[in-house]
Structure formats: C-alpha cells, structure tokens
Design an enzyme around this catalytic site. Structure first.
Site, PDB file in Angstrom:
ATOM      1  N   LYS A  18       0.820  -1.217   0.000  1.00  0.00           N
ATOM      2  CA  LYS A  18       0.000   0.000   0.000  1.00  0.00           C
ATOM      3  C   LYS A  18       0.851   1.263   0.000  1.00  0.00           C
ATOM      4  CE  LYS A  18      -2.236  -0.620   3.766  1.00  0.00           C
ATOM      5  NZ  LYS A  18      -1.676  -1.887   4.232  1.00  0.00           N
TER       6      LYS A  18
ATOM      7  N   ARG B 169     -11.937   2.142   8.076  1.00  0.00           N
ATOM      8  CA  ARG B 169     -11.633   0.772   8.509  1.00  0.00           C
ATOM      9  C   ARG B 169     -12.886  -0.013   8.865  1.00  0.00           C
ATOM     10  NH1 ARG B 169      -5.849   0.458  11.405  1.00  0.00           N
ATOM     11  NH2 ARG B 169      -4.814   1.933  10.061  1.00  0.00           N
TER      12      ARG B 169
ATOM     13  N   ARG C  30      10.972  -7.414   5.653  1.00  0.00           N
ATOM     14  CA  ARG C  30      10.963  -6.017   6.073  1.00  0.00           C
ATOM     15  C   ARG C  30      11.475  -5.899   7.505  1.00  0.00           C
ATOM     16  NH1 ARG C  30       5.373  -2.736   6.295  1.00  0.00           N
ATOM     17  NH2 ARG C  30       5.203  -3.720   8.334  1.00  0.00           N
TER      18      ARG C  30
ATOM     19  N   ARG D 105      11.964  -3.551  12.493  1.00  0.00           N
ATOM     20  CA  ARG D 105      10.661  -3.348  13.138  1.00  0.00           C
ATOM     21  C   ARG D 105      10.314  -4.556  13.995  1.00  0.00           C
ATOM     22  NH1 ARG D 105       6.048  -0.694   9.357  1.00  0.00           N
ATOM     23  NH2 ARG D 105       4.825  -1.753  10.949  1.00  0.00           N
TER      24      ARG D 105
ATOM     25  N   ARG E 278      -1.994  -9.874  12.915  1.00  0.00           N
ATOM     26  CA  ARG E 278      -2.409  -8.701  12.135  1.00  0.00           C
ATOM     27  C   ARG E 278      -3.187  -9.110  10.888  1.00  0.00           C
ATOM     28  NH1 ARG E 278       3.218  -6.114  11.452  1.00  0.00           N
ATOM     29  NH2 ARG E 278       2.223  -4.819   9.884  1.00  0.00           N
TER      30      ARG E 278
END
Length: 190
Positions: free
Chosen positions: A14, A89, A128, A134, A145
């Site tokens: 995204k 959302r 990532r 992260r 998630r």
C-alpha cells in the site's frame, strides 16, 4: 476530484503504491494517523478531545476522526484529489466518509484493494523486519495482524462492492507491473 481509498493487508505494498499514485496524479495524501497526531500536537479543540479519549485508553470516535478529516480536506481544495490512507476501517466510517465527501460535492472514485497471497505477505513482512528492525514484523504478530485485517476488512470490501467502487488489484509481481494495473483502473474512472 479523484478520491481513492487504498486497501491491502500488511505487506501488500500500500505505502509503495500510494506514493506512486500521489506522484502520478498529483493527489494529496491523508493519513488518519498523521492527522490525529497533528491535531493533538497543535492543541486544536479536536486534538484536545481526541487526546482525552486516547489518555483513557479509548478509541477516538468515528465522528471526531471525520471532523478532523473534513478540516484537512477543506485545506486541500486546490488538490486534484486525495488518497485516504488507513481510513475507513469500518462500515460506519465508510458511511460517514461518504456523507462528508457528498457535502463537499464529491465522493470516493475508487477503492483499490491490493490482493496478495498470505504466504507472500508473511515473507515480505519478515524480510521487512530483517531490513528495518521493526519489532512488530515477527511471525506471531504478523499472523495476528493478518487475521484482524481479514475480519475487519471483509465487510468493508462488501460495502464498496455494493457502491460499485471496489476494484481488486493483483498485488503480486513487480512494483511497476502492479502500478500499471492501478493506473489502468484509475484512468478508466477519472
């Protein structure tokens, strides 16, 4: 105005595709997280109200978010359109966004949904995590998630399907291949 909602599970691309869309079509970027943080930092009335909810560990009410987004949208009247990032959302948020946009003589042009197979999403997010460090890009958190994303966005996809705005985009392939598919959809709806 060209108003786009971009959807996709974590790791679907995204952010990358949003940047390309913004550059190609000269759109304003509206991120609800950024807007919320700015309102709080600037001490606006809406920001103070939002901060009070957050301090109590509560979610900021949809109408408060819509009011903040309306202010940002009104400040971007010169833009050719906007891309909404992280919003809506839920169906009530989508309905409220539609009302707010209709009051300004516009509407959502298209809802782009980047579709990527779950195994690929997990691989992208794990990679990532290695690159960015992260801490939320670990297998357990990623799986959680993805479950939350599926549960919350499935009804929203149905909402935009009924509105005739939903378009699934194959999110597998090169960045350029995916963007070419997105451009085809946007150009057909401008």
């Amino acid at each position: 105005m060209l108003n786009i909602v971009i959807f996709g599970a974590p790791g679907s691309g995204k952010g990358t595709q949003s940047e390309l869309i913004i550059k190609e079509y000269d759109l304003a970027h509206i991120s609800t997280g950024d807007v919320l943080r700015a309102e709080i930092k600037n001490g606006t009335e809406l920001g103070k109200t939002a901060a009070a909810y957050i301090e109590k560990g509560q979610l900021v009410p949809d109408q408060l978010i819509i009011d903040m987004l309306a202010g940002v949208l009104d400040s971007k009247k010169e833009a050719k359109g906007v891309i909404f990032d992280g919003f809506p959302r839920t169906i009530p948020q989508a309905e409220a966004l539609k009302v707010m946009l209709n009051e300004r003589g516009t509407d959502i042009t298209v809802m782009l949904s980047l579709e990527v197979e779950e195994e690929e999403l997990i691989n992208r997010l794990l990679e990532r995590g290695k690159v960015s460090g992260r801490s939320d890009d670990n297998l357990e958190t990623i799986q959680s998630r993805l479950v939350e994303y599926r549960e919350k966005t499935a009804p929203l996809a149905d909402y935009y399907i009924q509105e005739g705005k939903y378009v699934a985009i194959k999110g597998m392939g090169t960045i350029d291949e995916i963007f070419a598919s997105i451009k085809e959809v946007i150009d057909a709806r401008k």
